[in-house]
Write a protein that holds these residues in place. Sequence first.
Motif, short mmCIF file in Angstrom:
data_model
loop_
_atom_site.label_atom_id
_atom_site.label_comp_id
_atom_site.label_asym_id
_atom_site.label_seq_id
_atom_site.Cartn_x
_atom_site.Cartn_y
_atom_site.Cartn_z
N PRO A 277 0.85 -1.20 0.00
CA PRO A 277 0.00 0.00 0.00
C PRO A 277 0.88 1.25 0.00
O PRO A 277 1.83 1.36 0.79
N ILE A 278 0.60 2.17 -0.91
CA ILE A 278 1.39 3.39 -1.04
C ILE A 278 0.54 4.58 -0.57
O ILE A 278 -0.59 4.76 -1.02
N GLY A 279 1.11 5.40 0.31
CA GLY A 279 0.38 6.53 0.87
C GLY A 279 0.61 7.84 0.16
O GLY A 279 -0.26 8.71 0.14
N ASN A 280 1.80 8.02 -0.42
CA ASN A 280 2.12 9.20 -1.23
C ASN A 280 3.07 8.76 -2.33
O ASN A 280 3.99 7.96 -2.08
N SER A 281 2.88 9.29 -3.53
CA SER A 281 3.76 8.96 -4.64
C SER A 281 4.79 10.05 -4.84
O SER A 281 4.75 11.11 -4.20
N TYR A 282 5.72 9.80 -5.74
CA TYR A 282 6.82 10.72 -5.98
C TYR A 282 6.33 11.96 -6.73
O TYR A 282 5.62 11.86 -7.73
N ALA A 283 6.72 13.13 -6.24
CA ALA A 283 6.50 14.43 -6.89
C ALA A 283 5.03 14.84 -6.94
O ALA A 283 4.68 15.74 -7.69
N GLU A 284 4.16 14.22 -6.14
CA GLU A 284 2.78 14.69 -6.08
C GLU A 284 2.71 15.89 -5.14
O GLU A 284 3.50 16.02 -4.21
N ILE A 285 1.75 16.77 -5.39
CA ILE A 285 1.65 17.99 -4.61
C ILE A 285 1.27 17.68 -3.16
O ILE A 285 0.47 16.79 -2.88
N GLN A 286 1.89 18.40 -2.24
CA GLN A 286 1.61 18.29 -0.81
C GLN A 286 1.25 19.68 -0.29
O GLN A 286 1.93 20.67 -0.62
N ASP A 287 0.21 19.74 0.52
CA ASP A 287 -0.25 21.04 1.02
C ASP A 287 -0.65 20.88 2.48
O ASP A 287 -1.78 20.56 2.81
N TYR A 288 0.32 21.09 3.36
CA TYR A 288 0.07 21.05 4.80
C TYR A 288 0.30 22.45 5.37
O TYR A 288 0.96 22.63 6.39
N GLY A 289 -0.24 23.44 4.70
CA GLY A 289 0.05 24.83 5.04
C GLY A 289 1.07 25.36 4.06
O GLY A 289 1.41 24.74 3.06
N SER A 290 1.59 26.53 4.31
CA SER A 290 2.53 27.17 3.39
C SER A 290 3.96 26.80 3.78
O SER A 290 4.30 26.76 4.96
N PRO A 291 4.85 26.56 2.79
CA PRO A 291 4.56 26.54 1.36
C PRO A 291 4.16 25.14 0.89
O PRO A 291 4.45 24.15 1.55
N GLN A 292 3.51 25.08 -0.27
CA GLN A 292 3.22 23.81 -0.89
C GLN A 292 4.52 23.26 -1.50
O GLN A 292 5.44 24.00 -1.80
#
Length: 675
Positions: A277-292
């Motif tokens: 099971p993969i939770g995040n892939s490579y180079a996908e956008i992440q937004d946990y506040g600034s900066p993305q």
Amino acid sequence: MFPFFSFSQKINNCGHIIIETYTDKSFKYIENKNTYQVIVNNMVLEGNSLLETTNGYLTITNLEENVPSKIRLYNANGELLFIKDYKQVINLITSENKYYVAFYNAGYLTVLNIQSLKEFKYASSLIFNIDNDGNPAYGNNIDNTLFYKNTNYKFENQLSKLLFFNDKLIVFTTDKMYLIENGVSQLVYTFNSRFFDAAVYNNKLYFVNRIENKEGFIFTLFETANFNEFVELQKENYNFNSISEPSLIYDTLKNKGYLHEPIRGPIRYNENNVQYPIGNSYAEIQDYGSPQYLHPGVDFLGNPNENVYAVKAGVVKAILTTSGSLHWRIAISNNATSGESVGYLYAHTNQYSIPYLVGDIVSQGSVVGTLVEWPIYNFTHCHFARIQASGATWDGNWWTINNPLIDVTNIVDNTTPVFMNAIGSNKFAIRKKANGSYIQPDSVYGNVEFITKIYDQVNSTWKLDVYKLRYSMHPFDNANNIIFDNLAFTYDMPLDEYITNNYTTLCLNTIYSRDVSCFSIGNYDDRDYYQIVTNSNGDDSISSADQLCSFNTVLYPDGQYYFKVTAWDASNNVKSDSMLIHIKNHSNKIDESALNKAIVSIFPNPNHGKFNLIFSDKTMNDVSISIIDVLGNVVSEKSYNSINNMIDISKQPKGIYFLKIKGLQINKTFKVVYN
């Protein structure tokens, strides 16, 4: 970290000193509005790591991989005194009296006076500590020197750790222990093999000797109160778990292309056909506040305390935390060199589960640690990345290169990417390049952007972005007449997220739409990926020029076409979808100057001897083309009446050629590069 009542001191089977303690403070995490909280003495503080200071508490908040960390200082009543963001908070420590904290941040040692809240910065390495007066001690592993109180000290071997014991500096090298007192370095102990760990507690110094044999490590714990007597307390054996002997390259890399290499997954390493099971892939956008940012690795979901394995043999370059107990990691280079090399990063391990030191050689398939339990969303995972850096040791500032998920040979994933409607009932969104306004597919004109909304899932419910995107177009009544077929993006680019973040930001702004109508976001609660597929010049790299690219409809006659997008995931599962569009440039009265600027399209250019030549309907009648080499020789001359033409000069020598195009509406020359 707290006032403790000690029961015993011991080492675990990985050689780390563990002090069993009792504390009256409860300590737990609460997920609340995309952050963490810790409850201590019935007070709710914000953060996911906690230390006690001389008159209160210090917390660190780090929501995700390499997001800037936030340090907060509270008084004993839980009132917030100080808050500040730092790009990195690596290996944070306190002075013995807890009046000062120190941590490594982007190449510098940062020292914070907890009472005055003043900061001081020093150029340093990851080997550092701080005394009760705020004086830093820090080492340089290039020449094995130490700086403390305006004095430089030189040592024979590499520095391993610095401690203050009763406010006296203790220096551990790979095989010796020194006491620094009154400006003099004094040898107080010689290890019979290798220093491994040390800690100060209750006016005693504890340290660990490590011996390596074919079966594994033998760790021995010692205790001293005055350097006159060293008492052996405990022995522990650690057995290797590997499938091969180390196989290292002892020189600098010859190939700077960093080609992909087959590997097995970093967890469940010895199993075949694993539904990781993969939770995040490579180079996908992440937004946990600034900066993305773009995710600099792949998250393999696992279970708390599950083993993490080395996917390649190598030498340990770094063991550090970027923000508290959740973010410990080990970086292992494939190459035994102080020059540029590549290797792998294994993050979110339990600090005391790593049986290695910087400089150790690790066999392929060896256990390098265990997974730390992630406190929210059942998201325990190994953040895994292929990285590149230079130096005998690494300090956390490295590039990530290549998407490692496509290299994993023992993964099973049969799920194809999923296309969602990008806007309203339309499969793709169409946005004007100039002003950002959206238009309908039944009336497409001028320079526009095509935006898709696609996601993938790999053996879990978490939505991921895909691995590769292409787009093409053909007339609605002739699917075999492909007018163009362009690569949009391959999520395999290098990322500088751990360094300056400049190139990562460029890639993010090129790939993802983030306006109100098509807003890309990726966090624990919301995941929507809107890809601007036409922001690409067709090659497999991303540059600032790609942001200027668009789909120029004036190159094509008015009429109906199918615009098609194809998506691949890292397991090569593929899915395509298309949308009927109607190009209506003349009926929308496109500005004549825009037509004159873009009446000819030549691609690819440079090329390998074959390229497409496309005219707008304004210039297609009675057009003659002469192909001229750099010496002025006409190598080809021909008349064309078609809009879409394939030109073949592959029988000519490679080099620069000029296309001289003449017609009733055009008289221009274009340069073509054949390489």
